[in-house]
Design an enzyme around this catalytic site. Sequence first.
Site, PDB file in Angstrom:
ATOM      1  N   HIS A  82       0.863  -1.191   0.066  1.00  0.00           N
ATOM      2  CA  HIS A  82      -0.020  -0.033   0.042  1.00  0.00           C
ATOM      3  C   HIS A  82       0.809   1.283   0.118  1.00  0.00           C
ATOM      4  O   HIS A  82       1.729   1.384   0.751  1.00  0.00           O
ATOM      5  CB  HIS A  82      -0.770  -0.137   1.157  1.00  0.00           C
ATOM      6  CG  HIS A  82      -1.732   1.273   1.424  1.00  0.00           C
ATOM      7  ND1 HIS A  82      -2.900   1.475   0.693  1.00  0.00           N
ATOM      8  CD2 HIS A  82      -1.425   2.274   2.302  1.00  0.00           C
ATOM      9  CE1 HIS A  82      -3.452   2.496   1.144  1.00  0.00           C
ATOM     10  NE2 HIS A  82      -2.547   3.095   1.684  1.00  0.00           N
ATOM     11  N   ASP A 161     -15.170   3.557   7.833  1.00  0.00           N
ATOM     12  CA  ASP A 161     -13.957   4.441   7.369  1.00  0.00           C
ATOM     13  C   ASP A 161     -14.577   5.449   6.251  1.00  0.00           C
ATOM     14  O   ASP A 161     -14.067   6.695   6.357  1.00  0.00           O
ATOM     15  CB  ASP A 161     -12.904   3.784   6.539  1.00  0.00           C
ATOM     16  CG  ASP A 161     -11.594   4.627   6.230  1.00  0.00           C
ATOM     17  OD1 ASP A 161     -11.029   5.402   7.121  1.00  0.00           O
ATOM     18  OD2 ASP A 161     -11.441   4.600   4.946  1.00  0.00           O
ATOM     19  N   ARG A 168     -14.360  13.693   8.838  1.00  0.00           N
ATOM     20  CA  ARG A 168     -12.925  14.012   9.056  1.00  0.00           C
ATOM     21  C   ARG A 168     -12.695  15.527   8.010  1.00  0.00           C
ATOM     22  O   ARG A 168     -11.744  16.387   8.611  1.00  0.00           O
ATOM     23  CB  ARG A 168     -11.969  13.088   9.444  1.00  0.00           C
ATOM     24  CG  ARG A 168     -12.140  12.475  10.447  1.00  0.00           C
ATOM     25  CD  ARG A 168     -11.299  11.018  10.652  1.00  0.00           C
ATOM     26  NE  ARG A 168      -9.802  11.480  10.324  1.00  0.00           N
ATOM     27  CZ  ARG A 168      -8.913  10.407   9.575  1.00  0.00           C
ATOM     28  NH1 ARG A 168      -9.597   9.499   8.991  1.00  0.00           N
ATOM     29  NH2 ARG A 168      -7.637  10.944   9.335  1.00  0.00           N
ATOM     30  N   SER A 183      -7.475   4.050   9.906  1.00  0.00           N
ATOM     31  CA  SER A 183      -8.166   4.427   8.684  1.00  0.00           C
ATOM     32  C   SER A 183      -7.484   3.527   7.604  1.00  0.00           C
ATOM     33  O   SER A 183      -7.823   2.800   6.901  1.00  0.00           O
ATOM     34  CB  SER A 183      -8.238   5.686   8.146  1.00  0.00           C
ATOM     35  OG  SER A 183      -8.726   5.951   6.797  1.00  0.00           O
ATOM     36  N   LYS A 187      -8.666  -0.719   6.127  1.00  0.00           N
ATOM     37  CA  LYS A 187      -8.715  -1.121   4.737  1.00  0.00           C
ATOM     38  C   LYS A 187      -7.678  -2.089   4.481  1.00  0.00           C
ATOM     39  O   LYS A 187      -8.108  -3.098   3.846  1.00  0.00           O
ATOM     40  CB  LYS A 187      -8.491  -0.050   3.976  1.00  0.00           C
ATOM     41  CG  LYS A 187      -9.645   0.834   4.108  1.00  0.00           C
ATOM     42  CD  LYS A 187      -9.488   2.228   3.038  1.00  0.00           C
ATOM     43  CE  LYS A 187      -8.562   3.149   3.690  1.00  0.00           C
ATOM     44  NZ  LYS A 187      -8.730   4.589   3.620  1.00  0.00           N
TER      45      LYS A 187
HETATM   46  N1  URA Z   1      -5.491   7.861   3.882  1.00  0.00           N
HETATM   47  C1  URA Z   1      -6.418   7.060   4.191  1.00  0.00           C
HETATM   48  O1  URA Z   1      -6.770   6.164   3.766  1.00  0.00           O
HETATM   49  N2  URA Z   1      -7.003   7.760   5.624  1.00  0.00           N
HETATM   50  C2  URA Z   1      -6.580   8.587   6.372  1.00  0.00           C
HETATM   51  O2  URA Z   1      -6.935   8.925   7.412  1.00  0.00           O
HETATM   52  C3  URA Z   1      -5.356   9.359   5.723  1.00  0.00           C
HETATM   53  C4  URA Z   1      -5.029   9.078   4.402  1.00  0.00           C
END
Ligand code: URA
Length: 435
Positions: A82, A161, A168, A183, A187
């Site tokens: 990632h 999320d 946010r 977050s 994922k």
């Molecule tokens: N990327 C994400 O997936 N989540 C965040 O909170 C910030 C960057």
Amino acid sequence: MRVVDLIIKKRNGFALTKEEIDFIISGYVDGSIPDYQISALMMAIYFNPLNDEEKSILTTAMLKSGEEIDLSLIDGVKVDKHSTGGVGDKTSLVVGPIASAAGIKIAKMSGRGLGHTGGTLDKLESIPGFKIEVDKKDFLRQVNNIGLAIIGQTANITPADKKLYALRDVTGTIESRGLIAASIMSKKLASGADNIVLDVKVGSGAFMKNFEDAKLLAIDMVKIGSSANRKTVAVLTNMEQPLGNAIGNRLEVIEAIETLKGNGPKDFTELCIKLASEILLVSGLYKTEEESHNKVIEVINNGSALNKLKDMIKWQHGDASVVDDYSLMNEAEEQIELKYQENETCYVEQLDALKVGEAVMILGAGRATKEDVIDYSVGIVLNKKVGDCLKNGDVIAILHTNGKNTEKAIELLLEAYTLSSSQPEIKNIILDIVR
Ligand code: URA
């Protein structure tokens, strides 16, 4: 349990329990807790950061809010990679084929997202015929057969999320390390891989602007991964300037292919080799850094990594002959050379990744809204990057354009360059590793 009591508890600096965090996340997802209370809680967390235990609990609660991808029908070790995202970042197109050529299973589902230059899926779609919609059965069959698939996300992973991130974004609470770590890791954990390699970008073109913050985020994510029994490694990498020379979907595919042929730009090649080596090492199939590194070089040199990319393109209905004939991908109508036209010789001191990304975006390569249609052919090739010397008549960069916002893109690109009479220090692409 009353939400207001939990907001006050966090505001006053106390840690929330598992029951409390689970209650908040499930209530937010089912709509019984309103945005305004979660906004207040996010701000309380911003000022009173989550401790390690709270971060892990929040990650798990977010992960459990949606579907988890089951990769158990795929034989072998599955590793996911990632990137926190940056300009010119086409590493998945190179690192995936290298890792699968070395025997690792790469089963990657990507979200589309919005971005300066389009995401991995958009880049792949510039290959004629390439399909990113693959059903679960074919996806598993493909990874079992060739060890590699990169497809679009269909499962509803981490709805918590999606809601929290959107909130946010508009309440000034993105920049909380614990919330970012939860977050991203929720994922990644939902994506089902055994082990995870994270590329945490640092610099003006990245989400984390300074090294110290990026390192703390990397440490948080590695701890969360480990506590979920996934071996996790984070590589901190420089994003002060765009990665590689090509930015824009088709141009990035070409650069990725050239890199698999051994002709990639130095910074991009070095990063791909490092990330791929870390994937091999974290998989447990290779025991030392040297062994992993040597295997990566071997599969590039013997062409097997490039063949993996061809296999993936074929399996996903694309025309694999693009690998040898780039004219099969639509070229932009016009190529404009930007030349240095001063008598005194100088150096590129800085090259603002964000500005270059914006220039490519307004040429049509990225999306500002989900509905925008991408132009795969447009983009910029940077001939000069930080540390390079400029002499009168040198081509600094080439714009590939179909006429949309060309003047403005040139303006942005020129603004992106800062020149100096003395040669600047060139930072390494790899800044640190957190294991
Ligand atoms: N990327 C994400 O997936 N989540 C965040 O909170 C910030 C960057």
